[in-house]
Scaffold this active site. Sequence first.
Site, PDB file in Angstrom:
ATOM      1  N   TYR A 152       1.588  -2.340 -11.462  1.00  0.00           N
ATOM      2  CA  TYR A 152       0.884  -1.042 -11.686  1.00  0.00           C
ATOM      3  C   TYR A 152       1.928   0.166 -11.250  1.00  0.00           C
ATOM      4  O   TYR A 152       3.047   0.083 -10.383  1.00  0.00           O
ATOM      5  CB  TYR A 152       0.074  -0.863 -10.643  1.00  0.00           C
ATOM      6  CG  TYR A 152      -1.105  -2.013 -10.412  1.00  0.00           C
ATOM      7  CD1 TYR A 152      -2.203  -1.893 -11.128  1.00  0.00           C
ATOM      8  CD2 TYR A 152      -0.700  -3.210  -9.554  1.00  0.00           C
ATOM      9  CE1 TYR A 152      -3.114  -3.079 -11.089  1.00  0.00           C
ATOM     10  CE2 TYR A 152      -1.726  -4.289  -9.566  1.00  0.00           C
ATOM     11  CZ  TYR A 152      -2.934  -4.117 -10.247  1.00  0.00           C
ATOM     12  OH  TYR A 152      -3.735  -5.010 -10.359  1.00  0.00           O
ATOM     13  N   ASP A 153       1.613   1.078 -12.232  1.00  0.00           N
ATOM     14  CA  ASP A 153       2.445   2.385 -11.771  1.00  0.00           C
ATOM     15  C   ASP A 153       1.709   2.971 -10.607  1.00  0.00           C
ATOM     16  O   ASP A 153       0.464   2.523 -10.249  1.00  0.00           O
ATOM     17  CB  ASP A 153       2.116   3.164 -13.075  1.00  0.00           C
ATOM     18  CG  ASP A 153       2.693   4.815 -12.768  1.00  0.00           C
ATOM     19  OD1 ASP A 153       4.017   4.902 -12.370  1.00  0.00           O
ATOM     20  OD2 ASP A 153       1.942   5.605 -13.066  1.00  0.00           O
ATOM     21  N   LEU A 154       2.091   3.902  -9.957  1.00  0.00           N
ATOM     22  CA  LEU A 154       1.488   4.575  -8.901  1.00  0.00           C
ATOM     23  C   LEU A 154       0.888   6.142  -9.164  1.00  0.00           C
ATOM     24  O   LEU A 154      -0.237   5.906  -9.221  1.00  0.00           O
ATOM     25  CB  LEU A 154       2.328   4.792  -7.680  1.00  0.00           C
ATOM     26  CG  LEU A 154       2.997   3.458  -6.981  1.00  0.00           C
ATOM     27  CD1 LEU A 154       3.803   3.736  -6.013  1.00  0.00           C
ATOM     28  CD2 LEU A 154       1.704   2.705  -6.582  1.00  0.00           C
ATOM     29  N   ASP A 155       1.657   6.750  -9.351  1.00  0.00           N
ATOM     30  CA  ASP A 155       1.121   8.470  -9.586  1.00  0.00           C
ATOM     31  C   ASP A 155       0.260   8.362 -10.906  1.00  0.00           C
ATOM     32  O   ASP A 155       0.500   7.961 -12.025  1.00  0.00           O
ATOM     33  CB  ASP A 155       2.174   9.207  -9.658  1.00  0.00           C
ATOM     34  CG  ASP A 155       2.944   9.617  -8.346  1.00  0.00           C
ATOM     35  OD1 ASP A 155       2.329   9.654  -7.698  1.00  0.00           O
ATOM     36  OD2 ASP A 155       4.089   9.547  -8.591  1.00  0.00           O
TER      37      ASP A 155
END
Length: 214
Positions: free
Chosen positions: A9-12
């Site tokens: 997963y990416d975060l932002d």
Amino acid sequence: MSKYDLILYDLDGTIWDSVGVIMDSFKACYQEVLGSCDRTDEDLMSYIGRPLIDTFEMHDAITAQKLFDAYLVINERYLRADALQLFPNVMEDLTSIKKMGIKQGVVTSKKEDSASITLELRGLDKFFDVYGFKESTSKHKPDAEPLIWAASQVGVTDMSRVLYVGDAMPDCLCAKNAGADFVLVSWSKMDKEAIMASAPSNSRVIDRIIEIVK
């Protein structure tokens, strides 16, 4: 059985809603260092998902470093004030996927010390088997290296068994370059049509994270 051995997963903009805080931090650091910010929202938004220093690459090296340093201080104040909110159902869906025994991890262009603040405050650190931060690799999104590195840390070598969940063009291109699958979250504030036009052929848009294992 899931078709994936690892979900990253990416975060932002993917796990938590940080775009507003990022934009406020950008503008505040320009105000502090240069006295004003004449860059458009569209311009600044286009750098989200890339390493922070890239945002200031049009300036001379000294100015870029001053902006970078000011941003880190300003942004950390927001983060420590717990300013970031998780998107709906994130906790429930990450919990369900973990119970299925599927490895999960993070690949972000954020520095570890910045990302870890919210991961810990929000109790997200219990879900992930691998963390790829800016310091983890020499190359960054949209290059393939961050995803390939993260997969290697948990013994996954077949990138077709890896899924990357993101909200921005660098996420999409990183997955494509790595030979991984990609899904775009429907709550992305980026140009979703442009992202999907550049995405791997089997990519799709999801309304909830749990949809990736259905």
